[in-house]
Design a protein around this motif. Structure first.
Motif, PDB file in Angstrom:
ATOM      1  N   ASP A 119       6.361  -5.442  12.146  1.00 29.21           N
ATOM      2  CA  ASP A 119       6.698  -6.574  11.279  1.00 29.21           C
ATOM      3  C   ASP A 119       5.457  -7.426  11.090  1.00 29.21           C
ATOM      4  O   ASP A 119       4.825  -7.827  12.067  1.00 29.21           O
ATOM      5  CB  ASP A 119       7.817  -7.416  11.895  1.00 29.21           C
ATOM      6  CG  ASP A 119       9.117  -6.634  12.017  1.00 29.21           C
ATOM      7  OD1 ASP A 119       9.614  -6.170  10.980  1.00 29.21           O
ATOM      8  OD2 ASP A 119       9.621  -6.485  13.150  1.00 29.21           O
ATOM      9  N   CYS A 120       5.101  -7.691   9.858  1.00 31.27           N
ATOM     10  CA  CYS A 120       3.853  -8.411   9.567  1.00 31.27           C
ATOM     11  C   CYS A 120       4.106  -9.624   8.687  1.00 31.27           C
ATOM     12  O   CYS A 120       5.098  -9.695   7.959  1.00 31.27           O
ATOM     13  CB  CYS A 120       2.857  -7.488   8.851  1.00 31.27           C
ATOM     14  SG  CYS A 120       2.233  -6.142   9.865  1.00 31.27           S
ATOM     15  N   LYS A 121       3.158 -10.540   8.759  1.00 34.33           N
ATOM     16  CA  LYS A 121       3.119 -11.682   7.863  1.00 34.33           C
ATOM     17  C   LYS A 121       2.054 -11.440   6.802  1.00 34.33           C
ATOM     18  O   LYS A 121       1.103 -10.682   7.041  1.00 34.33           O
ATOM     19  CB  LYS A 121       2.812 -12.956   8.653  1.00 34.33           C
ATOM     20  CG  LYS A 121       3.867 -13.311   9.689  1.00 34.33           C
ATOM     21  CD  LYS A 121       3.485 -14.573  10.447  1.00 34.33           C
ATOM     22  CE  LYS A 121       4.550 -14.925  11.487  1.00 34.33           C
ATOM     23  NZ  LYS A 121       4.188 -16.137  12.260  1.00 34.33           N
ATOM     24  N   PRO A 122       2.163 -12.077   5.655  1.00 33.76           N
ATOM     25  CA  PRO A 122       1.162 -11.885   4.596  1.00 33.76           C
ATOM     26  C   PRO A 122      -0.267 -12.168   5.068  1.00 33.76           C
ATOM     27  O   PRO A 122      -1.203 -11.450   4.701  1.00 33.76           O
ATOM     28  CB  PRO A 122       1.604 -12.884   3.523  1.00 33.76           C
ATOM     29  CG  PRO A 122       3.067 -13.060   3.743  1.00 33.76           C
ATOM     30  CD  PRO A 122       3.268 -12.969   5.217  1.00 33.76           C
ATOM     31  N   GLU A 123      -0.433 -13.191   5.891  1.00 38.12           N
ATOM     32  CA  GLU A 123      -1.768 -13.544   6.385  1.00 38.12           C
ATOM     33  C   GLU A 123      -2.369 -12.435   7.238  1.00 38.12           C
ATOM     34  O   GLU A 123      -3.588 -12.234   7.249  1.00 38.12           O
ATOM     35  CB  GLU A 123      -1.699 -14.840   7.201  1.00 38.12           C
ATOM     36  CG  GLU A 123      -1.307 -16.080   6.411  1.00 38.12           C
ATOM     37  CD  GLU A 123       0.193 -16.176   6.154  1.00 38.12           C
ATOM     38  OE1 GLU A 123       0.596 -17.031   5.329  1.00 38.12           O
ATOM     39  OE2 GLU A 123       0.968 -15.388   6.757  1.00 38.12           O
ATOM     40  N   GLN A 124      -1.510 -11.702   7.933  1.00 33.46           N
ATOM     41  CA  GLN A 124      -2.003 -10.596   8.755  1.00 33.46           C
ATOM     42  C   GLN A 124      -2.466  -9.435   7.881  1.00 33.46           C
ATOM     43  O   GLN A 124      -3.524  -8.848   8.122  1.00 33.46           O
ATOM     44  CB  GLN A 124      -0.912 -10.146   9.726  1.00 33.46           C
ATOM     45  CG  GLN A 124      -0.584 -11.192  10.787  1.00 33.46           C
ATOM     46  CD  GLN A 124       0.693 -10.879  11.552  1.00 33.46           C
ATOM     47  OE1 GLN A 124       1.504 -10.062  11.130  1.00 33.46           O
ATOM     48  NE2 GLN A 124       0.871 -11.545  12.684  1.00 33.46           N
ATOM     49  N   LEU A 125      -1.689  -9.099   6.859  1.00 32.20           N
ATOM     50  CA  LEU A 125      -2.105  -8.036   5.944  1.00 32.20           C
ATOM     51  C   LEU A 125      -3.400  -8.408   5.246  1.00 32.20           C
ATOM     52  O   LEU A 125      -4.259  -7.547   5.000  1.00 32.20           O
ATOM     53  CB  LEU A 125      -1.013  -7.773   4.903  1.00 32.20           C
ATOM     54  CG  LEU A 125       0.313  -7.174   5.387  1.00 32.20           C
ATOM     55  CD1 LEU A 125       1.178  -6.772   4.203  1.00 32.20           C
ATOM     56  CD2 LEU A 125       0.083  -5.979   6.279  1.00 32.20           C
ATOM     57  N   ASN A 126      -3.564  -9.658   4.937  1.00 33.05           N
ATOM     58  CA  ASN A 126      -4.797 -10.133   4.305  1.00 33.05           C
ATOM     59  C   ASN A 126      -5.998  -9.878   5.215  1.00 33.05           C
ATOM     60  O   ASN A 126      -7.072  -9.463   4.754  1.00 33.05           O
ATOM     61  CB  ASN A 126      -4.660 -11.626   3.997  1.00 33.05           C
ATOM     62  CG  ASN A 126      -5.753 -12.150   3.095  1.00 33.05           C
ATOM     63  OD1 ASN A 126      -6.205 -11.454   2.181  1.00 33.05           O
ATOM     64  ND2 ASN A 126      -6.193 -13.373   3.322  1.00 33.05           N
ATOM     65  N   GLN A 127      -5.813 -10.095   6.511  1.00 28.27           N
ATOM     66  CA  GLN A 127      -6.895  -9.840   7.464  1.00 28.27           C
ATOM     67  C   GLN A 127      -7.101  -8.337   7.682  1.00 28.27           C
ATOM     68  O   GLN A 127      -8.240  -7.892   7.862  1.00 28.27           O
ATOM     69  CB  GLN A 127      -6.604 -10.536   8.792  1.00 28.27           C
ATOM     70  CG  GLN A 127      -6.719 -12.052   8.728  1.00 28.27           C
ATOM     71  CD  GLN A 127      -6.734 -12.685  10.103  1.00 28.27           C
ATOM     72  OE1 GLN A 127      -6.415 -12.050  11.109  1.00 28.27           O
ATOM     73  NE2 GLN A 127      -7.121 -13.947  10.170  1.00 28.27           N
ATOM     74  N   PHE A 128      -6.025  -7.563   7.665  1.00 24.94           N
ATOM     75  CA  PHE A 128      -6.172  -6.118   7.807  1.00 24.94           C
ATOM     76  C   PHE A 128      -7.069  -5.565   6.701  1.00 24.94           C
ATOM     77  O   PHE A 128      -7.841  -4.621   6.923  1.00 24.94           O
ATOM     78  CB  PHE A 128      -4.812  -5.413   7.738  1.00 24.94           C
ATOM     79  CG  PHE A 128      -3.864  -5.749   8.862  1.00 24.94           C
ATOM     80  CD1 PHE A 128      -4.295  -6.426   9.994  1.00 24.94           C
ATOM     81  CD2 PHE A 128      -2.528  -5.378   8.786  1.00 24.94           C
ATOM     82  CE1 PHE A 128      -3.416  -6.729  11.028  1.00 24.94           C
ATOM     83  CE2 PHE A 128      -1.650  -5.662   9.818  1.00 24.94           C
ATOM     84  CZ  PHE A 128      -2.087  -6.347  10.934  1.00 24.94           C
ATOM     85  N   ALA A 129      -6.964  -6.149   5.519  1.00 28.77           N
ATOM     86  CA  ALA A 129      -7.792  -5.709   4.389  1.00 28.77           C
ATOM     87  C   ALA A 129      -9.273  -5.924   4.687  1.00 28.77           C
ATOM     88  O   ALA A 129     -10.119  -5.083   4.345  1.00 28.77           O
ATOM     89  CB  ALA A 129      -7.385  -6.460   3.124  1.00 28.77           C
ATOM     90  N   ILE A 130      -9.598  -7.032   5.331  1.00 26.74           N
ATOM     91  CA  ILE A 130     -10.994  -7.315   5.698  1.00 26.74           C
ATOM     92  C   ILE A 130     -11.469  -6.339   6.766  1.00 26.74           C
ATOM     93  O   ILE A 130     -12.551  -5.739   6.658  1.00 26.74           O
ATOM     94  CB  ILE A 130     -11.144  -8.764   6.199  1.00 26.74           C
ATOM     95  CG1 ILE A 130     -10.749  -9.766   5.102  1.00 26.74           C
ATOM     96  CG2 ILE A 130     -12.570  -9.030   6.678  1.00 26.74           C
ATOM     97  CD1 ILE A 130     -10.717 -11.208   5.577  1.00 26.74           C
ATOM     98  N   LEU A 131     -10.667  -6.162   7.807  1.00 30.61           N
ATOM     99  CA  LEU A 131     -11.028  -5.249   8.894  1.00 30.61           C
ATOM    100  C   LEU A 131     -11.185  -3.821   8.374  1.00 30.61           C
ATOM    101  O   LEU A 131     -12.138  -3.116   8.735  1.00 30.61           O
ATOM    102  CB  LEU A 131      -9.956  -5.296   9.992  1.00 30.61           C
ATOM    103  CG  LEU A 131      -9.821  -6.625  10.746  1.00 30.61           C
ATOM    104  CD1 LEU A 131      -8.551  -6.623  11.601  1.00 30.61           C
ATOM    105  CD2 LEU A 131     -11.042  -6.885  11.627  1.00 30.61           C
ATOM    106  N   GLY A 132     -10.272  -3.405   7.516  1.00 31.19           N
ATOM    107  CA  GLY A 132     -10.348  -2.060   6.952  1.00 31.19           C
ATOM    108  C   GLY A 132     -11.556  -1.870   6.061  1.00 31.19           C
ATOM    109  O   GLY A 132     -12.193  -0.806   6.074  1.00 31.19           O
TER     110      GLY A 132
END
Length: 315
Positions: A150-163
């Motif tokens: 389960d994720c929050k939008p802010e977490q997916l936003n950071q995953f994009a940076i890490l990826g």
């Protein structure tokens, strides 16, 4: 460069770990120093059998305990301080090694990464990613693939940076294209998480966001970094893992494209968003998988990937 390898983790450990070490050492004049963490009584005879006992690049670190696959991760790490995973994280946390690899208890590896090594400052949640072979011969990255159901939008936003950082520094993609996995291309599509994440990605100056991507785009060249919650990503990952098995059963195991789906070609899964390199291997890891896990850890150290991620979140 010092890399810690859990010799006791995996269904075929420590034999396949030793064979993987042998493959890594063969013809490698610039091999890293590998700390072989495991039960000396079991590991040493195997190193001798495979001609590795005299190698100046190997050091055995005695760990008489092993954390089993079905043990509760937090409890096991606390109670089994002499286990190969606990000792591995101790060596990593104290700077004795620069990266740690294990094909053992995944939960224990994730708990150790988050609480022994710590999450990178500014990162809300670390993530795990997997390689996706593309039809045009390139390589993509999918994340999250199971750490965060389960994720929050802010977490997916950071995953994009890490990826994006991983794709740039590990996969050699100069300007990674980021796509949000969704049920349609148009903005406004999807569930509440996807709808709330889209504008964050669109405004993120650290990435090159191309918009939504659909399931049909996972295997083509539309996006290099594909972002989703861990629930969705794990389903995609497990589906992709069956491709190689099905093609092999039907006589296409040597196909140039489908053979790229075999997990051992990539070694393990990196934990992104923690302060030091941690690579988690598949439980059924073979010698080739262990060899490639060492190479991946080596490249993460050489590229200072964790340092680059830390700097990105400071800016």
């Amino acid at each position: 460069m010092n890399i810690g390898l859990d010799m006791m983790g995996g269904d075929f450990a420590p034999l396949e770990a030793v064979k993987g070490l042998q493959l890594y050492m063969q013809g490698n004049d610039h091999a890293a120093s590998v700390f072989c963490i495991g039960d000396e009584a079991i590991v040493n005879p195997l190193l001798e059998e495979y001609g590795l006992s005299a190698s100046p690049n190997l050091r055995v670190v005695h760990a008489p305990e092993t954390i089993g696959y079905h043990e509760p991760p937090t409890k096991a790490l606390k109670e089994k301080q002499r286990s190969s995973i606990a000792i591995g994280f101790y060596l990593l946390a104290t700077g004795k090694i620069d990266a740690f690899i294990s094909a053992g208890n995944t939960g224990a590896m994730l708990v150790g990464a988050m609480f022994n090594i710590k999450v990178t400052e500014g990162v809300l949640r670390p993530t795990i990613a997997t390689i996706i072979p593309k039809l045009d011969g390139s390589t993509g990255l999918l994340l999250d693939v199971g750490l965060n159901s389960d994720c929050k939008p802010e977490q997916l936003n950071q995953f994009a940076i890490l990826g994006s950082l991983y794709a740039k520094h590990m996969l050699g993609v100069a300007q990674p294209k980021v796509g949000l996995v969704n049920m349609g291309e148009e903005e406004g599509k999807g569930n509440m998480l996807a709808q709330a994440t889209y504008p964050l990605l669109a405004e993120n100056s650290h990435i090159y966001f191309i918009g939504n991507i659909e399931g049909r785009d996972i295997l083509n060249e539309k996006a290099d970094v594909m972002v989703c919650d861990g629930f969705t990503g794990n389903i995609i990952l497990k589906l992709a893992e069956t491709f190689y098995d099905i093609t092999r059963e039907r006589g296409y195991g040597n196909d140039g494209y489908f053979s790229r789906f075999h997990y051992e070609n990539y070694g393990g899964t990196p934990v992104l968003g923690v302060n030091k390199p941690v690579v988690i291997g598949h439980g059924i890891s073979t010698a080739k998988a262990f060899q490639n896990m060492i190479h991946e850890a080596e490249k993460m150290i050489q590229s200072d990937l964790c340092g680059k991620m830390a700097n990105e979140f400071k800016s």
